[in-house]
Design a protein around this motif. Structure first.
Motif, short mmCIF file in Angstrom:
data_model
loop_
_atom_site.label_atom_id
_atom_site.label_comp_id
_atom_site.label_asym_id
_atom_site.label_seq_id
_atom_site.Cartn_x
_atom_site.Cartn_y
_atom_site.Cartn_z
N GLN A 133 0.75 -1.18 -0.02
CA GLN A 133 0.20 0.09 0.00
C GLN A 133 0.86 1.34 -0.01
OE1 GLN A 133 -2.53 -0.17 3.44
NE2 GLN A 133 -3.64 -2.28 2.61
N TYR A 134 1.78 1.19 0.86
CA TYR A 134 2.68 2.20 0.92
C TYR A 134 3.61 2.60 -0.43
CZ TYR A 134 1.43 3.38 5.93
OH TYR A 134 0.64 3.77 6.85
N GLU A 135 4.27 1.34 -0.87
CA GLU A 135 4.88 1.32 -1.80
C GLU A 135 4.19 2.07 -3.10
OE1 GLU A 135 7.99 -1.78 -4.45
OE2 GLU A 135 6.35 -2.47 -2.97
N ARG A 136 3.04 1.75 -3.19
CA ARG A 136 2.31 2.36 -4.50
C ARG A 136 2.26 3.97 -4.43
NH1 ARG A 136 -1.31 -1.99 -3.47
NH2 ARG A 136 -2.83 -0.64 -2.59
N HIS A 137 2.42 4.47 -3.25
CA HIS A 137 2.41 5.80 -3.09
C HIS A 137 3.87 6.65 -3.20
CE1 HIS A 137 -1.59 4.96 -1.57
NE2 HIS A 137 -2.04 6.08 -1.87
N ALA A 138 4.84 5.71 -3.19
CA ALA A 138 6.13 6.18 -2.98
C ALA A 138 6.96 6.74 -4.25
CB ALA A 138 7.27 5.20 -2.50
N LEU A 139 7.68 7.69 -3.97
CA LEU A 139 8.52 8.09 -5.21
C LEU A 139 9.82 7.36 -5.34
CD1 LEU A 139 8.67 12.24 -4.65
CD2 LEU A 139 6.97 10.83 -6.18
N PHE A 140 10.30 6.86 -6.56
CA PHE A 140 11.41 5.98 -6.94
C PHE A 140 12.13 6.58 -7.81
CE2 PHE A 140 8.55 2.93 -4.72
CZ PHE A 140 9.55 2.21 -3.80
N GLY A 141 13.50 6.09 -7.92
CA GLY A 141 14.28 6.60 -9.32
C GLY A 141 14.87 7.91 -8.80
N GLU A 142 14.49 8.61 -10.27
CA GLU A 142 14.77 10.19 -10.39
C GLU A 142 14.07 10.93 -9.43
OE1 GLU A 142 17.66 11.70 -11.39
OE2 GLU A 142 18.49 9.87 -11.57
N ASP A 143 12.65 10.61 -9.65
CA ASP A 143 11.60 11.24 -8.80
C ASP A 143 12.15 11.60 -7.24
OD1 ASP A 143 10.18 12.00 -10.82
OD2 ASP A 143 8.85 10.21 -10.66
N ALA A 144 12.59 10.31 -6.58
CA ALA A 144 13.00 10.43 -5.41
C ALA A 144 14.44 10.88 -5.10
CB ALA A 144 13.17 8.78 -4.77
N ARG A 145 15.22 10.77 -5.86
CA ARG A 145 16.64 11.35 -5.80
C ARG A 145 16.43 12.88 -5.81
NH1 ARG A 145 18.43 6.67 -8.12
NH2 ARG A 145 17.74 6.99 -10.25
N ASP A 146 15.57 13.59 -6.85
CA ASP A 146 15.45 14.93 -6.96
C ASP A 146 14.75 15.44 -5.68
OD1 ASP A 146 16.25 15.03 -9.47
OD2 ASP A 146 14.11 14.99 -10.42
N ARG A 147 14.00 14.60 -5.11
CA ARG A 147 13.34 14.89 -3.74
C ARG A 147 14.37 15.15 -2.68
NH1 ARG A 147 7.92 15.99 -2.43
NH2 ARG A 147 7.68 16.00 -4.83
N LEU A 148 15.38 14.17 -2.60
CA LEU A 148 16.10 14.04 -1.68
C LEU A 148 17.30 15.16 -1.68
CD1 LEU A 148 16.92 9.98 -1.56
CD2 LEU A 148 15.96 11.42 0.15
N ARG A 149 17.63 15.35 -3.06
CA ARG A 149 18.72 16.60 -3.21
C ARG A 149 17.94 17.73 -2.80
NH1 ARG A 149 18.96 13.89 -8.56
NH2 ARG A 149 20.82 12.60 -8.46
N GLU A 150 16.81 17.91 -3.15
CA GLU A 150 15.91 19.29 -2.56
C GLU A 150 15.91 19.22 -1.27
OE1 GLU A 150 11.22 20.39 -2.18
OE2 GLU A 150 11.93 19.41 -4.06
N TRP A 151 15.71 18.27 -0.36
CA TRP A 151 15.79 18.41 1.03
C TRP A 151 17.00 18.67 1.31
CZ3 TRP A 151 12.44 13.29 1.22
CH2 TRP A 151 11.12 13.90 1.26
N ALA A 152 18.17 18.01 1.02
CA ALA A 152 19.45 18.11 1.31
C ALA A 152 20.23 19.61 1.08
CB ALA A 152 20.49 17.22 0.47
N SER A 153 19.48 20.28 -0.01
CA SER A 153 19.97 21.71 -0.11
C SER A 153 19.46 22.49 0.94
CB SER A 153 19.46 22.25 -1.57
OG SER A 153 18.00 21.91 -1.38
#
Length: 276
Positions: free
Chosen positions: A253-273
């Protein structure tokens, strides 16, 4: 049925005795019961002596075969679920030494092929930098240097391409301030890096994602044979097929809502910044 830690060990003996008594009350030999349940007589013997712990399926087959009434079915089913559950208190782990717990986790990881981690509150040690690991053990009594070293050693399993890893992290888990902002930025960079391994999938669940079911507990599923669920005072180990299936369904259920791949990396980079 409430899970009382002191009941877990006793429940296995109680269940074995109850199954033996029910068979005798039904006037069945082990051989006749085995034939009705389509299992071997040797398995019936092992179930009744406690040598083998009955699964819920085993218990239900036997209950139907002996014609148990509904109230007794409910009682034995609850006992079977408890018998397939183990409680591990966190203070017991502290007394034994958390480095020993790391050895147990390494053994679980070595035996599994597909591993799923649901992380609603913090980043797990397999993905963590040394600084993050040390900070996360700040509340643990005694010298934690060996535990830190063992956690870092365990990370080599991520590079075993015969295994598949899926990590689901909520935004809270990613951004919880376990370490100072600049150090947290480095930790997020590590998540970005590890997400590019061919056998590792890192999914993130931003707080803005509409999900009606709240994330309650950290849990790990090892293949389809075992689940560990963590809380403040310890962990529960489920080995019954139904409990495992329920956790796999929750994970899905949660996996279907998660961001993966480049979408996840973009969000992680945004938070890191935000922390630099």
């Amino acid at each position: 049925m409430a899970l009382e830690p002191e009941q877990v060990g006793r429940s296995k003996a109680d269940l074995a005795e109850m199954l033996r008594v029910l068979r005798k009350q039904a006037g069945l030999s082990q051989a006749r019961l085995a034939a009705r349940c389509h299992i071997s007589q040797s398995k019936v013997s092992k179930l009744e002596t406690g040598e083998v712990t009955p699964s819920l399926v085993d218990a239900e087959l036997i209950l139907r075969a002996v014609g148990a009434p509904p109230a007794l079915v409910a009682e034995v089913t609850a006992l079977a679920r408890l018998a397939n559950t183990e409680w591990q208190a966190v203070r017991s782990s502290w007394r034994r030494g958390l480095d020993k717990r790391q050895a147990e986790l390494a053994a679980l990881e070595a035996d599994a092929v597909e591993l799923r981690y649901f992380l609603p509150s913090m980043i797990t040690g397999l993905l963590a930098t040394p600084e993050y690991i040390r900070a996360s053990l700040d509340h643990v009594p005694g010298d934690t240097a060996r535990t830190v070293a063992r956690k870092i050693e365990r990370q080599v399993v991520l590079y075993d391409t015969s295994k598949r890893f899926t990590f689901l992290l909520t935004e809270q888990a990613v951004r919880w301030a376990v370490v100072p902002p600049p150090v947290l930025a480095v930790q997020l960079d590590r998540l970005v890096s590890l997400s590019q391994l061919s056998n590792v999938r890192i999914g993130v669940l931003p707080l803005s994602t509409p999900i009606t079911r709240g994330p309650m507990n950290t849990f790990t599923v090892y293949d389809d044979r075992l689940v560990t669920v963590e809380n403040f005072t310890g962990r529960i180990v489920f080995q019954d097929a139904r409990d495992i299936a329920e956790h796999l369904e929750i994970f899905d259920q949660y996996e279907r809502h998660a961001l993966f791949g480049e979408d996840a990396r973009d969000r992680l980079r945004e938070w890191a910044s935000c922390y630099r």
